[in-house]
Structure formats: structure tokens, C-alpha cells
Scaffold this motif. Sequence first.
Motif, PDB file in Angstrom:
ATOM      1  N   GLU A   1      53.504  70.474  29.087  1.00  0.00           N
ATOM      2  CA  GLU A   1      53.844  69.857  27.799  1.00  0.00           C
ATOM      3  C   GLU A   1      55.348  69.993  27.526  1.00  0.00           C
ATOM      4  O   GLU A   1      56.015  69.041  27.079  1.00  0.00           O
ATOM      5  N   HIS A   2      55.896  71.174  27.812  1.00  0.00           N
ATOM      6  CA  HIS A   2      57.338  71.385  27.593  1.00  0.00           C
ATOM      7  C   HIS A   2      58.171  70.458  28.489  1.00  0.00           C
ATOM      8  O   HIS A   2      59.186  69.924  28.061  1.00  0.00           O
TER       9      HIS A   2
ATOM     10  N   GLU B   1      61.504  63.505  27.730  1.00  0.00           N
ATOM     11  CA  GLU B   1      61.637  62.565  26.607  1.00  0.00           C
ATOM     12  C   GLU B   1      62.983  62.753  25.888  1.00  0.00           C
ATOM     13  O   GLU B   1      63.685  61.792  25.568  1.00  0.00           O
ATOM     14  N   GLN B   2      63.365  64.021  25.692  1.00  0.00           N
ATOM     15  CA  GLN B   2      64.621  64.311  24.984  1.00  0.00           C
ATOM     16  C   GLN B   2      65.848  63.974  25.835  1.00  0.00           C
ATOM     17  O   GLN B   2      66.894  63.584  25.313  1.00  0.00           O
TER      18      GLN B   2
ATOM     19  N   GLN C   1      59.914  68.069  16.907  1.00  0.00           N
ATOM     20  CA  GLN C   1      59.834  68.872  18.141  1.00  0.00           C
ATOM     21  C   GLN C   1      60.415  70.269  17.916  1.00  0.00           C
ATOM     22  O   GLN C   1      59.871  71.259  18.400  1.00  0.00           O
ATOM     23  N   ILE C   2      61.528  70.320  17.204  1.00  0.00           N
ATOM     24  CA  ILE C   2      62.155  71.624  16.924  1.00  0.00           C
ATOM     25  C   ILE C   2      61.219  72.465  16.071  1.00  0.00           C
ATOM     26  O   ILE C   2      60.995  73.656  16.336  1.00  0.00           O
TER      27      ILE C   2
ATOM     28  N   VAL D   1      66.413  70.766  21.435  1.00  0.00           N
ATOM     29  CA  VAL D   1      64.975  70.727  21.782  1.00  0.00           C
ATOM     30  C   VAL D   1      64.802  71.108  23.251  1.00  0.00           C
ATOM     31  O   VAL D   1      63.934  71.918  23.604  1.00  0.00           O
TER      32      VAL D   1
ATOM     33  N   ARG E   1      66.433  60.394  25.436  1.00  0.00           N
ATOM     34  CA  ARG E   1      67.002  60.134  24.110  1.00  0.00           C
ATOM     35  C   ARG E   1      68.526  60.385  24.121  1.00  0.00           C
ATOM     36  O   ARG E   1      69.309  59.577  23.614  1.00  0.00           O
TER      37      ARG E   1
ATOM     38  N   THR F   1      58.328  67.113  27.084  1.00  0.00           N
ATOM     39  CA  THR F   1      59.273  67.097  25.951  1.00  0.00           C
ATOM     40  C   THR F   1      60.705  66.992  26.479  1.00  0.00           C
ATOM     41  O   THR F   1      61.517  66.209  25.964  1.00  0.00           O
TER      42      THR F   1
ATOM     43  N   LEU G   1      66.354  80.837  22.237  1.00  0.00           N
ATOM     44  CA  LEU G   1      65.318  81.420  21.382  1.00  0.00           C
ATOM     45  C   LEU G   1      65.459  82.943  21.291  1.00  0.00           C
ATOM     46  O   LEU G   1      65.134  83.548  20.278  1.00  0.00           O
TER      47      LEU G   1
ATOM     48  N   MET H   1      65.257  74.853  23.836  1.00  0.00           N
ATOM     49  CA  MET H   1      64.097  75.628  23.351  1.00  0.00           C
ATOM     50  C   MET H   1      62.892  75.421  24.262  1.00  0.00           C
ATOM     51  O   MET H   1      62.148  76.364  24.535  1.00  0.00           O
ATOM     52  N   ALA H   2      62.714  74.168  24.716  1.00  0.00           N
ATOM     53  CA  ALA H   2      61.560  73.878  25.596  1.00  0.00           C
ATOM     54  C   ALA H   2      61.696  74.641  26.910  1.00  0.00           C
ATOM     55  O   ALA H   2      60.691  75.114  27.453  1.00  0.00           O
TER      56      ALA H   2
ATOM     57  N   LEU I   1      58.347  73.751  18.313  1.00  0.00           N
ATOM     58  CA  LEU I   1      58.757  74.797  19.264  1.00  0.00           C
ATOM     59  C   LEU I   1      59.055  76.111  18.542  1.00  0.00           C
ATOM     60  O   LEU I   1      58.667  77.192  19.005  1.00  0.00           O
TER      61      LEU I   1
ATOM     62  N   PHE J   1      70.668  76.364  20.844  1.00  0.00           N
ATOM     63  CA  PHE J   1      70.743  77.833  20.861  1.00  0.00           C
ATOM     64  C   PHE J   1      69.538  78.407  21.614  1.00  0.00           C
ATOM     65  O   PHE J   1      68.515  77.741  21.762  1.00  0.00           O
TER      66      PHE J   1
END
Lengths: 123, 321
Positions: free
Chosen positions: B138-139, B145-146, A11-12, B116, B149, B142, A107, B119-120, A15, A105
Amino acid sequence: MKILIMDDESQILKLLENYLTMLNHQVVTASDGQKGLELFLQTPDVFDLIITDFKMPGLDGISVIFRLKDEGYEIPVVFISGHRMKEEKVDTRDLKVAAILDKPFDLKRLNQIVSLVEKAESK
Amino acid sequence: MVIKLLKEVTILAVFGIVLFLVLVWIGAFELLWEWSRQQEGAEIDKLFILFPVLAFFFAIFLWLQIREAKSLNRRLQISNEQLKISQAQLVQSAKLASLGEMVAGVAHEINNPLGVINMAVDMSLIHLEQSKYDLIEEHLRTIKEQTKRASVIVSHLREFGRDTGLEKQVDIDLNKVIAKSFILFHKDLSNRNIEVIQQLSESLPLVKGNVIELEQVFINLFSNAENALKSSRKKQLIVRSFRRKGFVVIEVEDTGSGIPFSIKSKIFDPFFTTKKMGEGTGLGLSISYKIIRNHKGTIVVESEEGKGAKFIIQLPVSKST
């Protein structure tokens, strides 16, 4: 800029690839250190920056960078760290470390660093 | 306090009365003695006088002994209680120490989904400005889901850190306990290039026990194996589970540095550690030993220096299965 990204988190990787591609950089990704090393050595002169995770299964990020240094390639690198533990307290003074980014962090911060590297390399 | 004082006063009063009676006895004896001297043929043994006096001192001696025994018993009870509390605290601190040893791996496990997610979110904001709504969806998926987790790891940590002193014993599938034990540091193991081989019996009978305590045992064993494998060429951690007669057997084997013969007999001792100061408490294996013994099981080690180590745990099959 042509950037090589190495991270075992898909995923990282996805992205970062999306983001940097959006900023008009050419991005190549590798899901571990070994693949990253092989990709780099295929066309070593085209890469301007490596972004890599510190810890990865197999060959980790720091080992790849030291291996490249041994082969004579000194390339700016941005390390991504999941947790700066003992193993990550490696002496990186001999390397061209542009930044060490701790997860999570922003972006924008990555963009600032990439821009700084771009400016420094174009001089 | 008042009751205690009243008790003491009553006892003293009783002794006062007894002393008075003894004195009366001595007085009466003196009279009898005088009378017998005046009467021909009537003789009283002089030792007869000593009987009540000796009885009196014996009673005092007895009373002092009972008092001492009672106070000793009370002190023993208090010490026992304190020992129980200390033992529970020791188990809890050993558990927290195990947590401390795992914290690096856990931080990595949590920072990854957080990275993640962050960033998303950043990408969602960018795509929002660009009106690319399908990419935002989509983000968001994500992120969802994360989050799940990360929350699995957090809830597991919370469960593990809980004080289990009063936890009831229940029927347990040890294969599930092994799987749960790996949640907190499987990433750490894979980052260290340790190959985990699980040979778990599919028809493993249940055992009666405390899930958290048994999980602590496995975490200790996995953590020790991880340390032993640090500088090994072949890095394998093999976990086996199977049934042997009335027992469930779990073997945790590593291809690490092994245990030197000279320290083999000490490894289950409290505070014995080969780690550097501040890196290990030396409580992991001693607590594991105690936990397994409390579960009416056994834990032994087979090892040779340089040839890895195999810890073998045997736990009785639950009677309800």
C-alpha cells in the motif's frame, strides 16, 4: 497522549494517524482547520498535542491555534510547513510551539518531538 | 578588414584619377582660353571651367553622403538586432519573474508529495521490520502515485521555463491552456480561500498561437487576480471562454480591489506596478499585451475601484478550423 492532527492532505493525515497510533497514541484527525477547531472544542481537556499544517483552505492551522489561545486553551503544537513563505513568518512566540517541521520530514523526528512534549507535560 | 581597406584604396584611386582629369580639363581650358584671346570672334564662357570643378566637388559630396547613409543603415541594422535580442530577453525574464512569483505555491505543491513519499518510506521500513508486507504494498502504491504528482509539476515548470523564441504557432484549444495554467498554483488559490469558477465553452474553436506564451498571459492574469483578492471579503476568480463571431473570447474576472481610474491607462505600460519594491516587475501585463497583439488579438480591462476587474482577451479563430 491524545493528539489532534489537522491537514488537508488525506495521505499525510492517514500516514501520521497510522504512525502515531502504532506508537500507542490516541489520534483524532481533521481535514481542515474548522473541523479541527470544532473537534477540539467538543472535548478540549482531553488533548495533549495538536499537529497541524500551516496552510489549509478555509481556516488555516495558525488561525486555529490563535483562536484556541483567545479561548484560553494553550496547548503544545507542532506545525507542519509546506514552504516557509511570508505568510508563515507569523510571530508564534506567544504560542506553545514544540516544533515547526518542514516537509518532507522523517517520522523519527516527529516521534522525538512527541516524546519530548510527553515528558514535558508529565512533569 | 583587408577587403574594406582595398575598397577604400580603390575609391581614393578613382577620385585621384577624376581629380587628375579635372586638372587636365583646367589645363586644356587655359590653353583654349589663351587661343581664343588670340583668335578674333572665338569666345569661351568662363563659367564653363566651373562645371567639372563643381561636378568634382558634388561627386565627393555625394560619395560622403552615400558613405554616411550606408554606415547609418549598418548601425540601424545592428540596433535592430540588439533590440530583438533584448525583447526576447525581456520576455524570458518576465516569464522567469512570473515563475518567481509562483515559486511559493510551486514549492508547496512539490513539498506535499515529497512529504507523503518520505513518510510512506519511513512506514514501509517499520512495516518491513514487522513483516507486514501487505501494508508495504500500500505504501509503495502511495509513493508511486505521489511521484507522478510531483513529476507533473516539475515537467510543467520545465516546459514553462523553456525559451520559446523560435516556437512555431500551432492550433490551440484555449480551454486546455487555461487548465494547464492552473496546475502551478491552484493549491495556492485554494489555500487563500479563492473560489475558482470556470465557465468554459465545450465547443470552443481553436486559435493559432504559441501555447507557452498564451499560458504566460493566463498565469499573469491569475496571479494579478490572486493579489487583488488578498484583502477582499468575496474571493472569486471567474474564467469564461466562448465564441463571438470570428473570435474566441476569454474573460478573467475577479471580485478583488479593482483598478483605480487614475492608473487604468497605465496598467499595460512596461515596469508599471502597484506592488511593493521587489514584489513585482511591472512586466506581467505589458508582456501579456505584447503576446496577445502578436497573436493578432486584443486585451482590454473593465474595472472600477472596489468592484473587481475583468480582463477580456479576443483571439481570432484559426483559419484551419
